[in-house]
Write an enzyme that holds these catalytic residues in place. Structure first.
Site, PDB file in Angstrom:
ATOM      1  N   ARG A   1       5.043   4.698   3.057  1.00  0.00           N
ATOM      2  CA  ARG A   1       5.913   3.531   3.251  1.00  0.00           C
ATOM      3  C   ARG A   1       6.055   2.736   1.960  1.00  0.00           C
ATOM      4  NH1 ARG A   1       4.437  -0.571   8.017  1.00  0.00           N
ATOM      5  NH2 ARG A   1       2.835  -1.187   6.526  1.00  0.00           N
TER       6      ARG A   1
ATOM      7  N   LYS B   1       9.022  -3.259   2.875  1.00  0.00           N
ATOM      8  CA  LYS B   1       7.913  -4.211   2.897  1.00  0.00           C
ATOM      9  C   LYS B   1       7.866  -4.850   1.517  1.00  0.00           C
ATOM     10  CE  LYS B   1       3.240  -4.612   4.741  1.00  0.00           C
ATOM     11  NZ  LYS B   1       3.483  -5.696   5.681  1.00  0.00           N
TER      12      LYS B   1
END
Ligand code: PXG
Length: 290
Positions: free
Chosen positions: A50, A149
């Site tokens: 991620r 993120k």
């Protein structure tokens, strides 16, 4: 505490970044929050993937290969002799000038902080949380995609401020269309007639590592799991509700906008998934010490 920063392990007082770092000047960068249990890092590959995906999306080229980054995370834990830890991995655009131009930042800054984990109070898990909806809408995916993120967490912080003002530990966020997306730092699930529901990634959420684990655990247990859009009405009339996140793990919600959820106690499905998740977290992961 020894902190990894750009190739060195430095004591906390010496681990510093430049005031010209675009992570500080513009929130230009990406991060991960990772946990270790019993000397093993939980879902390390998923978190690293991620991180690199977030970086790719904002055209930030992380100079370190993913395998080297993985080893450096483990080494940071070893240097601090940690077994149960919270790990913060940060990659910023790096030092540039005062302008926005990312091309003026040739070297990304890489930081790894590994600290003792601060657990949420036990009563949150036993009694469940009361949450409220914030007026702050989750970032529009075509502005800052919540799937990234990024170091720019102001959207979530503004939501958190409103939640705290209302006395809530977590706060429910809607997207620009009014659909439920997630909380300021956790994903959301609800249960009705035995079916588990959570919003799909495309409506503008962070694809939580804990969320994905819980979906898998529920399906493995034979539950029906649906990723679909819904409004707050569905939550208000749900049998059960819970949140997921690296810090929170699986945490029950028993009251939303002053509506009691189910019978006001953590539900059976929630409790089953809380236990299943703890079991998974305590028995899997990348070993720190070999
Ligand atoms: N949604 C958002 C917006 C998050 O920031 C999650 C969901 C859960 O994702 P994981 O992968 O952890 O299951 C997060 C992550 C905090 C804090 O102090 C929380 C997060 C990040 C940074 C700080 O509460 N949550």
């Amino acid at each position: 505490m020894l902190i990894y920063i750009d190739g060195e392990f430095l004591p906390q007082a010496e681990a510093k970044v430049s005031v010209f770092d675009h992570g500080l000047l513009y929130g230009d960068g990406v991060f991960e929050g990772i946990r270790s249990y019993n000397g093993r890092v939980f879902k390390l590959d998923e978190h690293l993937e991620r991180l690199y995906d977030s970086a790719k999306s904002i055209m930030l080229q992380i100079p370190t290969p993913i395998e080297t980054m993985k080893e450096t995370v483990l080494e940071t834990l070893r240097r601090n002799n940690l077994h149960e830890a919270y790990i913060r991995l940060i990659v910023t655009r790096g030092v540039g000038d005062l302008g926005l131009d990312p091309d003026k930042c040739p070297n990304p800054t890489i930081i790894i902080i590994a600290d003792k984990i601060t657990l949420y109070p036990q009563n949150f898990y036993e009694e469940g949380l009361d949450i409220v909806t914030t007026s702050i809408r989750r970032n529009y995916p075509e502005a800052i995609n919540p799937r990234i993120k990024s170091l720019n967490y102001l959207n979530n912080i503004l939501a958190k401020i409103e939640g705290k003002q209302a006395g809530a530990v977590e706060v429910l966020m809607l997207n620009a269309d009014g659909y439920v997306v997630e909380c300021s730092g956790d994903n959301i699930f609800w249960v009705k007639n035995g079916v588990l529901v959570t919003p799909p990634v495309h409506i503008g959420i962070l694809e939580g590592v804990t969320r994905n684990s819980v979906i898998e655990l529920a399906r493995d247990a034979g539950m029906q799991v649906e990723e679909r859009i819904f409004t707050r009405h569905a939550l208000y009339i749900a049998d059960e509700c819970f949140l997921t996140g690296t810090a929170a793990e699986v945490i029950p919600v028993v009251n939303i906008d002053r509506r009691v959820i189910g019978d006001g106690q953590p539900g059976a499905v929630t409790q089953k998934l809380m236990a299943a998740f703890r079991q998974l977290a305590n028995s899997t992961g990348t070993p720190i010490y070999v």
